[in-house]
Design a protein around this motif. Structure first.
Motif, mmCIF file in Angstrom:
data_model
loop_
_atom_site.group_PDB
_atom_site.id
_atom_site.type_symbol
_atom_site.label_atom_id
_atom_site.label_comp_id
_atom_site.label_asym_id
_atom_site.label_seq_id
_atom_site.Cartn_x
_atom_site.Cartn_y
_atom_site.Cartn_z
ATOM 1 N N GLY A 71 120.065 14.640 110.957
ATOM 2 C CA GLY A 71 121.291 14.911 110.217
ATOM 3 C C GLY A 71 122.473 15.210 111.103
ATOM 4 N N LEU A 133 124.136 20.515 106.758
ATOM 5 C CA LEU A 133 123.755 19.115 106.592
ATOM 6 C C LEU A 133 124.509 18.479 105.418
ATOM 7 N N GLN A 134 124.717 19.266 104.351
ATOM 8 C CA GLN A 134 125.479 18.734 103.221
ATOM 9 C C GLN A 134 126.933 18.434 103.624
ATOM 10 N N GLY A 137 127.051 15.365 105.772
ATOM 11 C CA GLY A 137 126.911 14.182 104.934
ATOM 12 C C GLY A 137 128.174 13.874 104.149
ATOM 13 N N ALA A 138 129.025 14.905 103.935
ATOM 14 C CA ALA A 138 130.275 14.696 103.208
ATOM 15 C C ALA A 138 131.399 14.248 104.126
#
Length: 507
Positions: A71, A133-134, A137-138
């Motif tokens: 990630g 990680l979110q 990813g954004a």
């Protein structure tokens, strides 16, 4: 009932991580009855538990580290996780070496280690990792994700503490029920022995008056047995309460230690933030004259004035210091709660010392506040007291039992009044409630072991009995003034100089 239920606080949103975390919680629930028993684990049982923890570590850490690398987690954050993982592995290795050397393993130490791991790693570190990680990813960079995740971290430490304490009390409650069952069997044995003794007395009287001496001997033995059984009941009561408080103290001390760490760096960050905001305000103040010197229609002046109005600078100048101050006050309250928990966790301290009874009462009130705040308003009429020679931790236990009983006596809403004072050589503390009150018959028995007016399963009948014994140990008195429907008032009176050799006290 499980030692620890799966909570929404554990969920990271990463399926494989959540699945493995749930497996660890299930493992802890499976072995908790063994670990919480108080005895050292045997070699076979301990080795099986440690082997399963080793398998969890190998699988979970491998998968989690792969997810973090794939990630694109910030290198410093990844290094922090690796150190945490290595610490877990080192702890398991240490326990295995201890097991190989001594053939035994402390169940309490292992259970505390696992509870701390769940509290700090799963509820803090893994939640931060998932948020980073979110964010990556954004579209955020790894460094931005780390910064944003730390800034937005939810402070749920107090909620977790309350949940953990409730779950711990469930474990202790099951142990209490087991001990109470043993006591009931002892009482049945006592009744059987009494009946056998009565039959023997009748048979001896019917057969011959010459056996009167033997009958008297049997009566004497019966009295000794009754006294011995009563002593066993008292010892069981003290043991049950001691184990309960020691278990609460152990978890409270561990969680308080874990909470102190984030409190420290949040407090430091607030101090830095306050300084930085002051510098920004100074910068704004320095720029204002230069801006005012520009013509009113100058484009730069118009742009800056529009930006100031959009940002509502004057409001921010007033509100930001207030927000920082409120946050600092909140941290101070958390520090106070943690300090009271740490003080209360030393329930087995056996050192006589000079102590402030008002401080102990306030500290204990903070610990049990969650039991009282929804149903009682607490009024204080506390006078300044001289230092009293005592065992402060044991007196805190007395105050805790009186406060909890006062809260339980109030059905919906009421008041609890705390008073203190001193007269002559004695200092006293009162806990008065506006609850249901007690009849004279109930008052005559409330200090007996295992006597309770609560429904079955909701009370052990030990709280006031333990309080009575502690006050007796201090050569003090404990009394109650109560009328049905008019509430109750308990008074604890203690010698300021402490117990004296050969002294006697009655309650």
């Amino acid at each position: 009932m499980a030692f620890m239920d799966w909570s929404r606080h554990f969920v990271t949103g990463i399926a494989v991580v959540d699945s493995q975390h749930r497996g660890l919680v299930e493992l802890i629930n499976e072995v908790a009855p063994l670990l919480g028993g108080g005895d050292a684990l045997g070699a076979d049982t301990a080795r099986s538990v440690l082997d399963r923890l080793w398998e969890y570590a190998l699988t979970h850490f491998r998968d989690e580290e792969q997810i973090m690398r794939h990630g694109g987690l910030d290198p410093d954050e990844l290094a922090h996780h690796l150190r945490s993982h290595h610490g877990f592995v080192d702890e398991v290795k240490l326990m295995q070496r201890q097991l190989d050397a001594e053939g035994l393993c402390s169940g309490h130490d292992l259970l505390r280690f696992l509870a701390s791991w769940l509290t700090f790693h799963i509820l803090v570190e893994d939640q931060l990792m998932a948020r980073q990680l979110q964010l990556i990813g954004a579209g955020h960079s790894a460094a931005e994700a780390a910064r944003l995740a730390h800034e937005a971290k939810e402070d749920s430490a107090r909620a977790v503490l309350v949940d953990a304490l409730v779950e711990l009390f469930a474990v202790v409650s099951r142990r209490n029920k087991a001990l109470l069952g043993s006591n009931e069997r002892l009482r049945a044995t006592q009744a059987t022995l009494a009946e056998v003794n009565a039959n023997l007395e009748r048979q001896v009287a019917d057969r011959t008056r010459e056996l009167a001496g033997t009958n008297a001997e049997l009566l004497r033995e019966h009295d000794e047995l009754r006294d011995a059984l009563q002593a066993v009941e008292r010892s069981q009561g003290r043991l049950l309460q001691s184990e309960k408080m020691a278990a609460v103290g152990q978890l409270a001390a561990g969680v308080a230690h874990e909470i102190n760490n984030p409190i420290g760096f949040v407090s430091s960050n607030l101090g830095s933030l306050k300084l930085y905001v002051a510098r920004l305000q100074d910068l704004v103040d320095a720029a204002a004259p230069a801006l005012a010197a520009l013509p009113a229609d100058h484009p730069a002046r118009l742009a800056v004035e529009a930006a100031w109005q959009a940002a509502d600078v004057e409001f921010l100048r007033q509100d930001i210091p207030e927000l920082i101050g409120e946050s600092a006050d909140g941290l101070a309250r958390v520090r106070k709660i943690v300090a009271d928990l740490k003080d209360f966790s030393h329930v087995d301290a056996a050192e006589w010392q000079d102590a402030d009874l008002n401080h102990g009462l306030e500290s204990t009130l903070n610990v049990v506040w969650n039991e009282l705040k929804y149903k009682a308003k607490v009024l204080r009429e506390l006078a300044e007291l001289p230092a009293v020679r005592c065992l402060p931790a044991q007196l805190n236990q007395v105050f805790m039992n009186l406060l909890v009983n006062a809260g339980q006596a109030i059905a919906s809403r009421g008041t609890i009044t705390l008073r203190s004072g001193h007269q002559g050589d004695y200092a006293w503390v009162e806990v008065e409630d506006s609850g249901s009150g007690m009849s004279a018959a109930v008052q005559a028995r409330i200090f007996e072991h295992f006597y309770t007016t609560k429904p079955i399963g909701q009370g052990t009948g030990l709280g006031l009995a333990i309080a009575w014994e502690i006050v007796q140990r201090h050569q003090g008195t404990i009394s109650v003034d109560s009328q049905p429907g008019q509430g109750s008032c308990f008074r604890v009176s203690l010698p300021i100089a402490g117990p004296q050799p050969g002294g006697e006290a009655t309650s």
